[in-house]
Structure formats: C-alpha cells, structure tokens
Write a protein that holds these residues in place. Structure first.
Motif, PDB file in Angstrom:
ATOM      1  N   GLU A 213       0.822  -1.207   0.000  1.00  0.00           N
ATOM      2  CA  GLU A 213       0.000   0.000   0.000  1.00  0.00           C
ATOM      3  C   GLU A 213       0.859   1.261   0.000  1.00  0.00           C
ATOM      4  O   GLU A 213       0.589   2.210  -0.747  1.00  0.00           O
ATOM      5  N   HIS A 229      -2.854  -7.762  -3.285  1.00  0.00           N
ATOM      6  CA  HIS A 229      -2.434  -8.498  -2.090  1.00  0.00           C
ATOM      7  C   HIS A 229      -2.733  -9.990  -2.182  1.00  0.00           C
ATOM      8  O   HIS A 229      -1.845 -10.824  -1.974  1.00  0.00           O
ATOM      9  N   LYS A 230      -3.979 -10.331  -2.507  1.00  0.00           N
ATOM     10  CA  LYS A 230      -4.379 -11.744  -2.481  1.00  0.00           C
ATOM     11  C   LYS A 230      -3.582 -12.565  -3.493  1.00  0.00           C
ATOM     12  O   LYS A 230      -3.035 -13.632  -3.151  1.00  0.00           O
ATOM     13  N   GLU A 280      -4.148 -10.116   6.299  1.00  0.00           N
ATOM     14  CA  GLU A 280      -3.450  -9.000   6.925  1.00  0.00           C
ATOM     15  C   GLU A 280      -3.220  -7.884   5.907  1.00  0.00           C
ATOM     16  O   GLU A 280      -2.983  -8.143   4.729  1.00  0.00           O
ATOM     17  N   ARG A 281      -3.262  -6.645   6.385  1.00  0.00           N
ATOM     18  CA  ARG A 281      -3.027  -5.506   5.506  1.00  0.00           C
ATOM     19  C   ARG A 281      -2.043  -4.498   6.097  1.00  0.00           C
ATOM     20  O   ARG A 281      -1.430  -3.732   5.358  1.00  0.00           O
ATOM     21  N   THR A 282      -1.873  -4.479   7.406  1.00  0.00           N
ATOM     22  CA  THR A 282      -0.978  -3.498   8.013  1.00  0.00           C
ATOM     23  C   THR A 282       0.451  -4.043   8.039  1.00  0.00           C
ATOM     24  O   THR A 282       0.660  -5.232   8.335  1.00  0.00           O
TER      25      THR A 282
END
Length: 316
Positions: A213, A229-230, A280-282
C-alpha cells in the motif's frame, strides 16, 4: 570514593554509548537477511566438493565479499529511500539509521561504498587466483545491488526486483562459488541454483507484499502491486511450492540424491508464511510473515546443503 564512583559511572556511560552505537550499526546491516548471501555460497561450495578439494581461502573470500555486497545494498537502500522521502521514523522493516537513530545520510552512503571497496579487493584476490572474468561478473553483481534502489530508475520500483535479486544473489553467486573451486560450470550446478534463486526472490516478494500500500501511494510498480495483495500471497506460495517441487523432480529423474529430501523440513515455514499473510493488511502485522519467509529460505538452503554433504560422504 565519590570521585571513584563518578569515574565508574562515566566509564559505564561510555561503554553503554559504544554498545548502543554497535547495536544501531548492527541493525543497519539487517543481519537477519544476510543468510540470503550465505546460503548461495554454501551451496556452490558444497557442490564443488564433488569435484575437487576445497580452497578454503577462496571460500572465505567469496563468503565475505558476498555478504559485504548485500550489506552495502541494504545501506544504499536506506540512503536512497530516505532521499526520495520513502522512509520516516514510523516506517516498518527498515534499519532506521537515518530517520530514527540520527546517522547522517552521507555516513550511511560512505559505509556502503566502503563495503563495496572491500568486496572489490576480495574480488581481485579471487580473480587473480582463478580468472579475471570473475571481476566482470562481480562488477555486474555490485551494479545490480546499487541500482536496486539507486540511480534514476531503481529496479526496486519495477516488477523485476524479484527476478534481478534472485538471479544475481542466487544463480550467479552459486555458480561463481562453484566455478572458483572447480573451473567448471555444470548442468547440475545450474539446476540446483534455480530453487535457491526462486526463494531469494520470495524474500523480496514478501517485503513488497508488506509494503504494497505504501509503495503504491509513492508510485512504485512492484510485482506485488500489479498482482494485488491476495494474488501476490498466492504467487509467494507458488514460489515456495515450485522450489520444493523442483528438487523433488531432480530426485525422481536421478539428477539429485534422495538425501535432498531434507528440504521438506522447510514446508512448515512456507505454510506459516502464507497463512500469516492471508487477511493482513498493516505492515506491522505482516512482519511475522516476512520473518517466516526468510526462515523458509534459510531452512531450505541449509537442508539442501546438508543433503548434498551427506550424499558426498556416503560415497566413501
């Protein structure tokens, strides 16, 4: 007595300051990533054992030179990301020498250059002992390290970072380590290099998934950004599976010993990395997944090397 106590306190403070500076510089080198330069030299050297007695001075010179180039690359990364405004004191996964510890950018750059100079001197020794073509190839490796984040068009900002890192840090380093001992490049040495190179690329992929990101906001076009992401996590899992399947295929067709099945010990770390990335993204929460990816590469590399050593010893 008061004077003695004051002197002791001053000495302790000086010692503490020195220790703190050592920790800061130790962190700049990102030592947890240095197995990415150790493992290829280890694999190339072990492969050479099947052909000739080892020249341990060349092994040591090659190992130190490879680690210096990687450490220098890390420092150039720190310098140029700061110069481009990508690193802040809140940035995750960086050495932080400039933005958190107050080391001047010029000092970071100078130490990186000093590491390159030391690697060049070691490369000169290796070349004088073997062939000066090693100097040419070594120069290309250093150029790749510098231009990964340096120059007007950094490789790290493109979809080709994983390929470049895997090729130069894996494939090329393994073959150089093998060649300086044997004077040969064999099909088997190239085949063994492929999965190790892939897993070095996986370390970069994990890093880019974590920074996806933030990198996207700053205009980077990494493979992780292009995939999302995926799909990037799925691609990372495919890189793990490919590396394991490659060695299994070599065993099945008789190009590798059954003792290389030790690489299966790396599967739990591969599964752990993929699971930790899912959902998860962070960046903070993805750090354990990055660590598991690096550990997968390390376990795979050492297991591969140990399997080769057992194969060698079993001959006698």
């Amino acid at each position: 007595m008061a004077q003695d106590f004051s002197n002791s306190t001053s000495q302790l403070k000086v010692h503490s300051d020195k220790e703190s500076k050592m920790k800061i510089w130790y962190r700049q080198l990102r030592p947890h990533t240095l197995t990415a330069s150790f493992v290829p030299v280890f694999i190339g050297t072990v492969l050479a054992m099947f052909y000739t007695p080892l020249n341990w001075l060349l092994v040591l010179a090659m190992l130190i030179a490879s680690m210096l180039i990687q450490a220098a690359t890390n420092l150039f990364n720190e310098y140029y990301d700061f110069k481009r405004g990508l690193d802040t004191s809140e940035s995750i996964g960086i050495g932080g020498g400039i933005v958190r510890d107050g080391i001047s950018p010029r000092t970071i750059l100078a130490v990186g250059v000093a590491f390159f100079i030391a690697a060049i001197l070691l490369g000169a020794y290796i070349s004088a002992s073997t062939t000066w073509w090693i100097a040419v190839i070594g120069t290309l490796c250093m150029a790749a390290g510098y231009y990964y984040t340096g120059g007007p068009y950094p490789i790290a900002y493109t979809p080709f970072g994983e390929i470049v890192a895997g090729f130069f840090m894996g494939f090329v380093i393994i073959l150089i380590s093998f060649y300086i001992q044997t004077g040969l490049i064999t099909l088997n040495s190239m085949l063994i290099s492929v999965p190790v190179s892939t897993l070095i690329g996986a370390i970069l992929m994990a890093n880019n998934i974590r920074d996806l990101e933030g990198d996207q906001e700053r205009g980077r076009r990494t493979l992780a950004i292009l995939l999302g992401h995926k799909r990037a996590v799925q691609f990372l899992g495919a890189m793990f599976a490919f590396s394991i399947a490659w060695i299994l295929s070599m065993i099945v067709v008789g190009k590798a010993s059954i003792y290389l099945l030790l690489i299966l010990l790396s599967i739990p770390k591969a599964i752990q990395a993929v699971k930790l990335f899912h959902g998860e993204r962070t960046p903070e929460n993805m750090m354990p997944a990055m660590k598991a990816t690096a550990q997968m590469h390390t376990v795979f590399g050492f297991a591969l090397g140990v399997g080769l050593i057992i194969s060698y010893l079993i001959q006698f």
